[in-house]
Design an enzyme around this catalytic site. Structure first.
Site, mmCIF file in Angstrom:
data_model
loop_
_atom_site.group_PDB
_atom_site.id
_atom_site.type_symbol
_atom_site.label_atom_id
_atom_site.label_comp_id
_atom_site.label_asym_id
_atom_site.label_seq_id
_atom_site.Cartn_x
_atom_site.Cartn_y
_atom_site.Cartn_z
ATOM 1 N N GLU A 17 9.030 5.546 -0.837
ATOM 2 C CA GLU A 17 7.863 6.206 -0.233
ATOM 3 C C GLU A 17 8.083 7.709 -0.152
ATOM 4 O O GLU A 17 9.179 8.168 0.163
ATOM 5 C CB GLU A 17 7.642 5.655 1.180
ATOM 6 N N TYR A 49 -0.622 9.180 3.639
ATOM 7 C CA TYR A 49 -1.839 9.946 3.910
ATOM 8 C C TYR A 49 -1.614 10.640 5.236
ATOM 9 O O TYR A 49 -1.260 9.982 6.229
ATOM 10 C CB TYR A 49 -2.989 8.951 4.011
ATOM 11 N N HIS A 152 2.711 -4.577 16.685
ATOM 12 C CA HIS A 152 2.124 -3.234 16.745
ATOM 13 C C HIS A 152 2.124 -2.785 18.209
ATOM 14 O O HIS A 152 1.822 -3.577 19.115
ATOM 15 C CB HIS A 152 0.687 -3.264 16.188
ATOM 16 N N LYS A 275 13.423 12.483 -0.055
ATOM 17 C CA LYS A 275 14.850 12.835 -0.189
ATOM 18 C C LYS A 275 15.414 12.151 -1.435
ATOM 19 O O LYS A 275 15.866 10.984 -1.369
ATOM 20 C CB LYS A 275 15.631 12.366 1.046
HETATM 21 P P1 FAD Z 1 -4.734 -2.266 12.206
HETATM 22 O O1 FAD Z 1 -4.472 -3.304 11.212
HETATM 23 O O2 FAD Z 1 -6.150 -1.922 12.486
HETATM 24 O O3 FAD Z 1 -3.996 -2.688 13.567
HETATM 25 C C1 FAD Z 1 -3.915 -1.776 14.671
HETATM 26 C C2 FAD Z 1 -3.961 -2.539 16.008
HETATM 27 O O4 FAD Z 1 -5.253 -3.134 16.175
HETATM 28 C C3 FAD Z 1 -2.972 -3.704 16.075
HETATM 29 O O5 FAD Z 1 -2.541 -3.797 17.404
HETATM 30 C C4 FAD Z 1 -3.806 -4.929 15.697
HETATM 31 O O6 FAD Z 1 -3.314 -6.141 16.245
HETATM 32 C C5 FAD Z 1 -5.161 -4.558 16.300
HETATM 33 N N1 FAD Z 1 -6.306 -5.111 15.563
HETATM 34 C C6 FAD Z 1 -6.406 -5.282 14.218
HETATM 35 N N2 FAD Z 1 -7.603 -5.766 13.900
HETATM 36 C C7 FAD Z 1 -8.302 -5.903 15.064
HETATM 37 C C8 FAD Z 1 -9.611 -6.362 15.395
HETATM 38 N N3 FAD Z 1 -10.447 -6.807 14.450
HETATM 39 N N4 FAD Z 1 -9.988 -6.334 16.706
HETATM 40 C C9 FAD Z 1 -9.142 -5.893 17.684
HETATM 41 N N5 FAD Z 1 -7.881 -5.468 17.413
HETATM 42 C C10 FAD Z 1 -7.468 -5.465 16.132
HETATM 43 N N6 FAD Z 1 -0.266 6.271 9.219
HETATM 44 C C11 FAD Z 1 -0.825 7.361 8.594
HETATM 45 O O7 FAD Z 1 -1.482 8.177 9.267
HETATM 46 N N7 FAD Z 1 -0.671 7.573 7.247
HETATM 47 C C12 FAD Z 1 0.025 6.711 6.452
HETATM 48 O O8 FAD Z 1 0.138 6.922 5.242
HETATM 49 C C13 FAD Z 1 0.626 5.552 7.063
HETATM 50 N N8 FAD Z 1 1.328 4.654 6.320
HETATM 51 C C14 FAD Z 1 1.843 3.528 6.928
HETATM 52 C C15 FAD Z 1 2.521 2.572 6.145
HETATM 53 C C16 FAD Z 1 3.071 1.435 6.731
HETATM 54 C C17 FAD Z 1 3.789 0.422 5.886
HETATM 55 C C18 FAD Z 1 2.961 1.248 8.147
HETATM 56 C C19 FAD Z 1 3.589 0.041 8.790
HETATM 57 C C20 FAD Z 1 2.286 2.176 8.925
HETATM 58 C C21 FAD Z 1 1.711 3.314 8.336
HETATM 59 N N9 FAD Z 1 1.012 4.266 9.080
HETATM 60 C C22 FAD Z 1 0.451 5.377 8.483
HETATM 61 C C23 FAD Z 1 0.871 4.104 10.549
HETATM 62 C C24 FAD Z 1 -0.410 3.295 10.916
HETATM 63 O O9 FAD Z 1 -1.557 4.070 10.642
HETATM 64 C C25 FAD Z 1 -0.321 2.957 12.397
HETATM 65 O O10 FAD Z 1 0.717 2.046 12.631
HETATM 66 C C26 FAD Z 1 -1.607 2.518 13.075
HETATM 67 O O11 FAD Z 1 -1.427 2.591 14.485
HETATM 68 C C27 FAD Z 1 -2.081 1.103 12.742
HETATM 69 O O12 FAD Z 1 -2.522 1.016 11.456
HETATM 70 P P2 FAD Z 1 -2.885 -0.442 10.827
HETATM 71 O O13 FAD Z 1 -3.458 -0.191 9.510
HETATM 72 O O14 FAD Z 1 -1.745 -1.357 10.964
HETATM 73 O O15 FAD Z 1 -4.041 -0.897 11.878
#
Ligand code: FAD
Length: 292
Positions: A17, A49, A152, A275
């Site tokens: 990454e 992003y 999360h 890195k």
């Molecule tokens: P979601 O899948 O929406 O989940 C977030 C929370 O909401 C969880 O607690 C989940 O249980 C809950 N939830 C999900 N769906 C629902 C629903 N329908 N109703 C109610 N609750 C729900 N951040 C960046 O800004 N840029 C990046 O490039 C980036 N890359 C990442 C790559 C990886 C592999 C990981 C693990 C994280 C990354 N992040 C990045 C961080 C990420 O944006 C955060 O962890 C964020 O808080 C959650 O994103 P998510 O897509 O998992 O959210």
């Protein structure tokens, strides 16, 4: 090349990454670092992003460059929670036009302003909303989603977290990538639970090599990850010696990857953080396992 097609092999898939520059002036140095990593010919590379979309234009520039110059498949990250529908649709159009086929669909972290705003006005509340939109626009996109072996931070319990994860996968995620973790048993436990819940897509294990002591606090704050005693001892012993800490952190990450592969986790994504030396060292530590 769709990333899902790389994840079905029984061989170890190692991907890296990188993150885009935060300013125009940093673009060239970041581009060079990402090219050094691309020269290692990993299975694929992902480009993050910027939180809030601040560096969004560079995500695609870096991803396109790696793909065109080095033939390495790329995964462009996209977040949605702090963006309007119009902005997200523009970004998706840019991705479509760039030829990048793999998208990591994320919600993004909540800023304090967002946390205090009226959620009913948000177009995208969760990553699942973005996954649905992407699949509707182009069913041929290969879509990744994030998952959390240690829950999360906003979730009240793992059962609820896995229920929403299943909803996200059913909406169209082709694969999942985990948050970093430092204790493999947490991943094995998580995999058992999600498989039991009917989530069958490939899961890529996210490994963060901690190469300096200052990273430790930041990494825990960001991810909420548990630090096993074995890892804490290593930081206590080597934290004040930068070269030794780097060597020990790379060895720890290598060890985690070997244990994962020995336990049939074949897809590993290294949070290599621009890195090249770290990426190169981990790859060379695994050269015979990777068959290089
Ligand atoms: P979601 O899948 O929406 O989940 C977030 C929370 O909401 C969880 O607690 C989940 O249980 C809950 N939830 C999900 N769906 C629902 C629903 N329908 N109703 C109610 N609750 C729900 N951040 C960046 O800004 N840029 C990046 O490039 C980036 N890359 C990442 C790559 C990886 C592999 C990981 C693990 C994280 C990354 N992040 C990045 C961080 C990420 O944006 C955060 O962890 C964020 O808080 C959650 O994103 P998510 O897509 O998992 O959210």
């Amino acid at each position: 090349m769709k990333i899902i097609n790389l994840l079905k092999s029984e061989k170890l898939s190692l991907s890296f990454e990188v993150f885009p520059p935060k300013t125009d002036s940093a673009f060239d140095s970041v581009k060079t670092a990402t090219e050094e990593i691309a020269k290692l010919k990993p299975s694929f590379m992902s480009v993050t992003y910027g939180a809030g979309g601040g560096t969004s234009k560079y995500t695609l520039d870096i991803a396109k460059n790696i793909k065109q110059m080095y033939g390495v498949p790329t995964l462009a990250h996209l977040t949605c929670v702090s963006s309007t529908k119009e902005t997200v649709l523009e970004r998706i159009e840019d991705i479509k036009n760039s030829g990048v086929k793999n998208i990591m669909a994320l919600r993004g972290d909540l800023t304090p302003e967002l946390e205090n705003s009226d959620r009913s006005l948000w177009h995208y509340r969760n990553a699942v909303d973005l996954v649905r939109e992407l699949k509707e626009i182009n069913p041929d996109f290969c879509i990744g989603g994030a998952c959390y072996p240690e829950i999360h931070p906003e979730s009240s319990n793992q059962k609820e977290d896995i229920k929403y994860l299943k909803e996200k996968v059913d909406a169209g995620c082709d694969f999942l990538t985990t948050q970093m973790f430092f204790d493999n048993n947490l991943l094995y436990n998580f995999l058992y639970k999600i498989r039991e819940a009917g989530i069958t897509v490939p899961v890529i294990a996210g490994i963060m090599p901690i190469t300096n002591a200052n990273q430790v606090e930041r990494a825990i704050k960001m991810s909420g990850s548990h630090m096993p005693q074995r890892f804490k001892s290593l930081v206590d012993k080597f934290g004040s010696n930068p070269d030794a800490m780097k060597q020990a952190g790379i060895a720890y990450a290598t060890d985690q990857i070997i244990d994962l592969f020995a336990n049939n986790v074949t897809n590993v994504h290294v949070y290599s953080m621009n890195k090249p030396v770290v990426a190169e060292k981990i790859q060379s530590n695994l050269s015979d396992i990777l068959g290089l």
